[in-house]
Design a protein around this motif. Structure first.
Motif, short mmCIF file in Angstrom:
data_model
loop_
_atom_site.label_atom_id
_atom_site.label_comp_id
_atom_site.label_asym_id
_atom_site.label_seq_id
_atom_site.Cartn_x
_atom_site.Cartn_y
_atom_site.Cartn_z
N LEU A 52 4.93 -2.22 -7.92
CA LEU A 52 3.56 -2.07 -7.45
C LEU A 52 3.41 -0.95 -6.44
O LEU A 52 2.54 -0.09 -6.58
CB LEU A 52 3.09 -3.40 -6.84
N LEU A 53 4.23 -0.95 -5.40
CA LEU A 53 4.07 0.04 -4.33
C LEU A 53 4.75 1.36 -4.68
O LEU A 53 5.90 1.36 -5.11
CB LEU A 53 4.65 -0.49 -3.02
N PRO A 54 4.06 2.46 -4.48
CA PRO A 54 4.67 3.77 -4.72
C PRO A 54 5.67 4.10 -3.61
O PRO A 54 5.65 3.48 -2.54
CB PRO A 54 3.47 4.72 -4.70
N PRO A 55 6.56 5.07 -3.84
CA PRO A 55 7.53 5.45 -2.80
C PRO A 55 6.83 5.84 -1.50
O PRO A 55 5.84 6.56 -1.50
CB PRO A 55 8.24 6.67 -3.42
N GLY A 56 7.35 5.32 -0.39
CA GLY A 56 6.80 5.65 0.91
C GLY A 56 5.67 4.76 1.37
O GLY A 56 5.26 4.84 2.52
N ALA A 57 5.17 3.89 0.49
CA ALA A 57 4.06 3.01 0.88
C ALA A 57 4.58 1.83 1.69
O ALA A 57 5.67 1.33 1.45
CB ALA A 57 3.32 2.51 -0.35
N SER A 58 3.78 1.38 2.64
CA SER A 58 4.16 0.25 3.47
C SER A 58 3.74 -1.07 2.85
O SER A 58 2.57 -1.25 2.52
CB SER A 58 3.50 0.37 4.85
N PRO A 59 4.65 -2.03 2.71
CA PRO A 59 4.25 -3.34 2.21
C PRO A 59 3.43 -4.12 3.23
O PRO A 59 2.87 -5.16 2.91
CB PRO A 59 5.58 -4.04 1.94
N HIS A 60 3.31 -3.62 4.45
CA HIS A 60 2.54 -4.30 5.48
C HIS A 60 1.10 -3.80 5.54
O HIS A 60 0.21 -4.54 5.95
CB HIS A 60 3.18 -4.10 6.85
N HIS A 61 0.89 -2.56 5.18
CA HIS A 61 -0.42 -1.96 5.37
C HIS A 61 -0.97 -1.33 4.09
O HIS A 61 -1.90 -0.54 4.16
CB HIS A 61 -0.35 -0.88 6.46
N TYR A 62 -0.42 -1.66 2.96
CA TYR A 62 -0.82 -1.00 1.72
C TYR A 62 -2.22 -1.42 1.30
O TYR A 62 -2.59 -2.60 1.40
CB TYR A 62 0.17 -1.35 0.61
#
Length: 365
Positions: free
Chosen positions: A51-61
């Motif tokens: 789901l999350l792209p490289p560099g994305a934060s799982p806390h603030h996405y």
């Protein structure tokens, strides 16, 4: 030559020729390390997405419409839980397909920030037994009822590399474990007693996650059940080899001092007898004052020759400021495996790369 009686009817033969291949199970994970484990289990029968792209934060996405669509299309979705991906619980409320918050997986070894390392080989044997017995699917829809993890709103700082573009001008690097004495920015510090959600960095946990994924895939795709079992066995064997190799290399390094900018590696440290000497928690909102920087430099001076690890993609400028003129080696630790392709063997590469990065610096001290 086949006799006419042995030939398939023309209609049946045509149906076989045009029949579609078994469709792969659409597996989606929240973060890259979970994708790497899923790739090992699904190898040859499908390719899991992340789901999350490289560099994305799982806390603030912030989810995009395409992310919402992928969540809706995924047949199996795995995420760590609200203590890491705090943006997901509300989004998942309406999802009907099987979904698992891995922090609820039975038998998983969970740490809380501030507790001593206490994991043992006996714990791993217990985890293995739990894995064999713990294939129930009752918690697939358990997205929000994590009574044991109700402090997840306190974890805004994890971050795993989200706002690393800001790290060049970094901010309030408090050592919230008490080493630097300036850790009042609780929005950007792991509070003692709160759940450490970096659970994928313990090999025993990764094995349990793979066991569960294999069971889920076999249930969703019985046609490939044998393949999933074979892939799981291969993963377990590779993991055991990597684990033994890491223990042999890292055991002599116990007690050597190192510091991190993000308290993300406690599970890995626990597995291999290491322990960081301090944490420079990162905040992008407040520039560190001269007194604070001086306090952190005093820590490094007291430690003598040591290593300071940041996380990719960018090294905080503060790392150079703190280490100038001191016997400090700067290096990186990647908890998420940014550069790894999702394929069989990649998760073990993630662990071995972490071990090599740690050892490569600590062996110089």
């Amino acid at each position: 030559m086949l006799r006419p009686s042995s030939l398939l009817p023309a209609a049946a033969l045509a149906a076989l020729l045009i029949a579609p291949a078994q469709a792969e199970v659409r597996v989606l994970t929240s973060i890259k390390p979970l994708q790497l484990i899923a790739a090992a289990v699904q190898d040859g029968a499908g390719s899991p997405d992340v789901l999350l792209p490289p560099g994305a934060s799982p806390h603030h996405y912030a989810l995009r419409p395409s992310d919402i669509r992928r969540l809706g299309e995924a047949e199996l979705f795995y995420w760590v839980g609200p203590d890491l991906e705090s943006f997901l619980p509300r989004v998942l409320e309406g999802r009907q397909a099987p979904t698992l918050s891995l922090q609820t997986l039975p038998g998983l070894h969970l740490r809380r920030f501030g507790e001593e390392h206490r994991h043992t080989d006996a714990d791993e044997h217990a985890h293995g037994a739990a894995a064999q017995a713990g294939h129930d699917h009752d918690d697939h829809d358990d997205h929000d009822d994590h009574d044991d993890h109700d402090d997840h709103d306190d974890h805004d700082d994890h971050d795993d590399h989200a706002d690393h573009a800001d790290h060049a001008d970094h901010a309030d690097h408090a050592d919230h474990a008490g080493h630097a004495g300036a850790g009042d920015d609780h929005d950007h510090a792991h509070r003692p007693g709160s759940l450490d959600a970096h659970l994928w960095l313990l090999p025993a946990n990764a094995r349990l996650i793979a066991v569960r994924m294999a069971a889920d895939l076999a249930a969703a795709d019985p046609h490939n059940a044998a393949r999933y079992r074979t892939n799981l066995a291969a993963f377990e064997q590779r993991l055991a080899v990597s684990d033994a190799r890491l223990k042999a290399r890292l055991a002599p390094l116990a007690g050597k001092p190192f510091f991190v900018f993000h308290e993300a590696f406690d599970y890995f440290e626990e597995a291999y007898g290491l322990r960081h000497a301090g944490v420079f928690a990162v905040s992008a909102e407040v520039q560190p004052g001269a007194r604070h920087v001086a306090a952190m430099r005093e820590q490094l001076k007291a430690a003598g020759p040591s290593c300071v690890f940041s996380e990719p993609p960018l090294r905080p400028r503060l790392a150079e400021t703190l280490s100038a003129g001191l016997p400090v080696h700067l290096a990186e630790l990647d908890a998420l495996g940014f550069a790894l392709k999702p394929e069989a063997g990649a998760y073990e590469t993630l662990l071995e790369t972490l071990g090599a990065e740690l050892a490569g610096c600590l062996e110089r001290l």
